[in-house]
Design a protein around this motif. Structure first.
Motif, mmCIF file in Angstrom:
data_model
loop_
_atom_site.group_PDB
_atom_site.id
_atom_site.type_symbol
_atom_site.label_atom_id
_atom_site.label_comp_id
_atom_site.label_asym_id
_atom_site.label_seq_id
_atom_site.Cartn_x
_atom_site.Cartn_y
_atom_site.Cartn_z
ATOM 1 N N ALA A 151 0.798 -1.225 0.000
ATOM 2 C CA ALA A 151 0.000 0.000 0.000
ATOM 3 C C ALA A 151 0.833 1.278 0.000
ATOM 4 C CB ALA A 151 -0.975 -0.015 1.188
ATOM 5 N N PRO A 152 1.885 1.409 0.849
ATOM 6 C CA PRO A 152 2.677 2.648 0.783
ATOM 7 C C PRO A 152 3.311 2.863 -0.583
ATOM 8 C CG PRO A 152 3.167 1.433 2.790
ATOM 9 C CD PRO A 152 2.349 0.529 1.937
ATOM 10 N N ALA A 153 3.726 1.786 -1.223
ATOM 11 C CA ALA A 153 4.364 1.920 -2.532
ATOM 12 C C ALA A 153 3.379 2.332 -3.612
ATOM 13 C CB ALA A 153 5.039 0.599 -2.910
ATOM 14 N N ILE A 154 2.106 1.952 -3.460
ATOM 15 C CA ILE A 154 1.094 2.394 -4.432
ATOM 16 C C ILE A 154 1.004 3.918 -4.418
ATOM 17 C CG2 ILE A 154 -1.375 2.406 -4.953
ATOM 18 C CD1 ILE A 154 -1.477 -0.488 -3.908
ATOM 19 N N GLY A 155 0.927 4.494 -3.229
ATOM 20 C CA GLY A 155 0.918 5.942 -3.130
ATOM 21 C C GLY A 155 2.215 6.558 -3.619
ATOM 22 N N ALA A 156 3.335 5.911 -3.313
ATOM 23 C CA ALA A 156 4.638 6.464 -3.692
ATOM 24 C C ALA A 156 4.848 6.459 -5.198
ATOM 25 C CB ALA A 156 5.749 5.675 -3.002
ATOM 26 N N ILE A 157 4.491 5.376 -5.863
ATOM 27 C CA ILE A 157 4.723 5.335 -7.308
ATOM 28 C C ILE A 157 3.790 6.292 -8.038
ATOM 29 C CG2 ILE A 157 3.155 3.422 -7.876
ATOM 30 C CD1 ILE A 157 5.314 2.439 -9.814
ATOM 31 N N ALA A 158 2.570 6.455 -7.538
ATOM 32 C CA ALA A 158 1.668 7.440 -8.142
ATOM 33 C C ALA A 158 2.273 8.838 -8.031
ATOM 34 C CB ALA A 158 0.298 7.383 -7.468
ATOM 35 N N VAL A 164 6.283 15.604 4.999
ATOM 36 C CA VAL A 164 6.703 14.855 6.185
ATOM 37 C C VAL A 164 5.645 14.959 7.284
ATOM 38 C CG1 VAL A 164 8.427 14.706 8.031
ATOM 39 C CG2 VAL A 164 9.158 15.053 5.662
ATOM 40 N N GLY A 165 5.030 16.132 7.419
ATOM 41 C CA GLY A 165 3.942 16.271 8.389
ATOM 42 C C GLY A 165 2.758 15.382 8.051
ATOM 43 N N ILE A 166 2.393 15.332 6.765
ATOM 44 C CA ILE A 166 1.287 14.464 6.335
ATOM 45 C C ILE A 166 1.647 12.999 6.578
ATOM 46 C CG2 ILE A 166 0.001 13.650 4.312
ATOM 47 C CD1 ILE A 166 0.231 16.499 3.193
ATOM 48 N N PHE A 167 2.908 12.632 6.317
ATOM 49 C CA PHE A 167 3.380 11.270 6.588
ATOM 50 C C PHE A 167 3.146 10.896 8.053
ATOM 51 C CE2 PHE A 167 6.813 8.585 8.192
ATOM 52 C CZ PHE A 167 6.733 7.476 7.356
ATOM 53 N N GLY A 168 3.477 11.817 8.958
ATOM 54 C CA GLY A 168 3.291 11.547 10.380
ATOM 55 C C GLY A 168 1.829 11.388 10.764
ATOM 56 N N VAL A 169 0.977 12.257 10.242
ATOM 57 C CA VAL A 169 -0.457 12.175 10.551
ATOM 58 C C VAL A 169 -1.045 10.861 10.036
ATOM 59 C CG1 VAL A 169 -2.718 13.201 10.105
ATOM 60 C CG2 VAL A 169 -0.762 14.677 10.631
ATOM 61 N N ALA A 170 -0.671 10.474 8.804
ATOM 62 C CA ALA A 170 -1.171 9.216 8.241
ATOM 63 C C ALA A 170 -0.691 8.020 9.053
ATOM 64 C CB ALA A 170 -0.731 9.090 6.780
ATOM 65 N N ALA A 175 3.261 10.757 0.509
ATOM 66 C CA ALA A 175 3.934 11.853 1.206
ATOM 67 C C ALA A 175 5.435 11.610 1.298
ATOM 68 C CB ALA A 175 3.331 12.020 2.603
ATOM 69 N N ASP A 176 5.823 10.383 1.608
ATOM 70 C CA ASP A 176 7.244 10.065 1.720
ATOM 71 C C ASP A 176 7.956 10.223 0.385
ATOM 72 O OD1 ASP A 176 9.544 9.067 3.196
ATOM 73 O OD2 ASP A 176 9.313 7.238 2.020
ATOM 74 N N MET A 177 7.267 9.941 -0.723
ATOM 75 C CA MET A 177 7.887 10.032 -2.043
ATOM 76 C C MET A 177 8.337 11.452 -2.354
ATOM 77 S SD MET A 177 8.757 8.210 -4.625
ATOM 78 C CE MET A 177 10.147 9.216 -5.141
ATOM 79 N N ILE A 178 7.588 12.449 -1.917
ATOM 80 C CA ILE A 178 7.983 13.839 -2.139
ATOM 81 C C ILE A 178 9.318 14.121 -1.455
ATOM 82 C CG2 ILE A 178 7.377 16.252 -1.710
ATOM 83 C CD1 ILE A 178 4.443 15.431 -1.915
ATOM 84 N N SER A 179 9.447 13.671 -0.223
ATOM 85 C CA SER A 179 10.695 13.859 0.511
ATOM 86 C C SER A 179 11.847 13.130 -0.172
ATOM 87 C CB SER A 179 10.521 13.357 1.949
ATOM 88 O OG SER A 179 11.728 13.437 2.665
#
Length: 418
Positions: free
Chosen positions: A267-274, A296-302, A325-329
């Motif tokens: 699941a995290p990779a689905i968001g990351a590749i998108a 990074v803030g959104i990553f923490g909240v999620a 969110a992590d992909m942006i970082s």
């Protein structure tokens, strides 16, 4: 200065380069094989011991080689052929996968032999990561490098989508099946790497000394924007990482079984590749630094939402959000490092970066496993999410230059003028 959006055809320009195509496929297959093994090993170990601490040890034994060998791995990448190092590491990974297959066929009675094999994987990855990261700029032109970095990230993320799902499904068919597949993909990746024509590379010719070996550390410390980007990502994921605890959530909290574990891991990779595909087509035009802190803030909240959830669909949505969110970082950090670093230093700087990444991922898994053994899996995840939000706020204050970055190419131009 205005930057126009790249034409659609240019988004895939790097794949017209046959060397990069083989390199990209090899990296994808290597990451895919590791993801399949990671799911199989995690389920096997938790099935055997039911101890969250053992899940944390899976990450720790893979991280320690990168930490212990950091000065050697980066220097080797700058001094010797990066393609050759990648190929040798892939062969070592192939042998390690064969050993895991053998141990599974015999039947596991203790996790110790598995940890020993994972240590070998960790040594191979410690050399593979800086060499593979530093090789990309030798294969593509400078104007295509940012695009290549985005596609490289998507290769890893694609592997972390398909690998865990494949691992979970195949483990349901039999505990040896995932290892058979891993053996096959490591073999193919090895062949692909050795078919890449030898690329040009500026090799270090100085005698090895503390000065040359530590050059990567000194460069990162001097470039405060790079230091801020790397350390922000490291501490956020170190605190917010929950991957190691997925077998507990899949088995005990969400009751999804091996296939569900694969879905949670993917699941995290689905968001990351998108997000990676979006960034490849829409590079930052402004506020790249602010976007990194917000992500990074959104990553923490999620992460907090995932830790509190007992509903499968909500947990999956939270994980997808974490990945995006992590992909942006990751994108901002990797672009800064590759574009700002001289080629003669890329291996050593990449080795330091890999230790930061390892600390955030594998050491983060150890942190999560240790805390889960003390206070439970869900509280450990929630605590980590709160920590990630706090890190984003603190780093925004202490690294104002990173916060003020607009688009990444402008940041590079400014660095070259200083």
């Amino acid at each position: 200065m205005q930057h126009s959006e790249p034409p659609v055809s240019d988004r895939f320009a790097v794949f017209r380069n046959k060397s990069f195509m083989r390199y990209w496929l090899a990296r994808f297959l290597s990451a895919f094989g590791m993801q399949v093994i990671s799911v199989a090993v995690g389920w096997q170990i938790y099935d055997l011991t039911r101890d969250p601490f053992d899940l944390g040890l899976i990450g720790l034994v893979q991280f320690l080689p990168a930490l212990v060998l950091i000065l050697v791995t980066g220097a080797a990448s700058d001094r010797f052929g990066r393609r050759l190092i990648m190929g040798i590491c892939e062969i070592v990974s192939l042998v390690a996968a064969i050993v895991l297959l053998y141990l599974t066929v015999r039947g596991l009675t203790s996790p110790l032999p598995v940890f020993a094999v994972l240590l070998v994987f960790g040594i191979a990855r410690a050399f593979f990561s800086p060499a593979s990261t530093a090789l990309a700029p030798n294969l593509v032109s400078e104007k295509d490098l940012a695009n290549a970095i985005a596609w490289n990230s998507s290769a890893w993320q694609l592997a972390t989508i398909t690998g865990p799902v494949a691992g979970g499904l195949l483990y349901g068919l039999g505990d040896t099946v995932p290892y058979w597949l891993s053996v096959a993909v490591f073999a193919i990746a090895s062949v692909l790497i050795f078919t890449i024509p030898k690329p040009p590379q500026q090799r270090g010719v100085h005698n090895q000394s503390w000065e040359t070996l530590s050059a990567g550390f000194r460069y990162i410390w001097r470039e405060k924007i790079v230091l801020g980007a790397i350390s922000l990502d490291m501490f956020a994921v170190l605190l917010g990482g929950a991957i190691a605890l997925m077998p507990i959530f899949a088995r005990d909290i969400l009751e999804l079984g091996p296939w569900g574990l694969g879905v949670l891991r993917a699941a995290p990779a689905i968001g990351a590749i998108a997000m990676a595909l979006y960034l490849a087509a829409h590079p930052f035009q402004r506020n790249a630094g602010v976007a990194m802190f917000v992500s990074v803030g959104i990553f923490g909240v999620a992460t907090i939402v995932f830790g509190l959830s007992t509903i499968p669909w909500l947990s999956i949505v939270a994980l997808v959000t974490m990945g995006a969110a992590d992909m942006i970082s990751v994108y901002v950090r990797q672009t800064l490092i590759q574009l700002w670093t001289p080629d003669s230093l890329r291996g050593r700087v990449s080795a330091v970066n890999m230790v930061f990444i390892g600390a955030s991922n594998e050491l983060g898994e150890f942190r999560a496993g240790g805390m889960a053994a003390l206070i439970g899996a869900a509280p450990a995840v929630v605590f980590g999410g709160i920590g990630a939000v706090a890190v984003a706020g603190l780093w925004a204050v202490y690294f104002p230059a990173l916060r003020k970055i607009q688009h990444l190419t402008q940041a590079v131009d400014q660095s070259e003028k200083t």
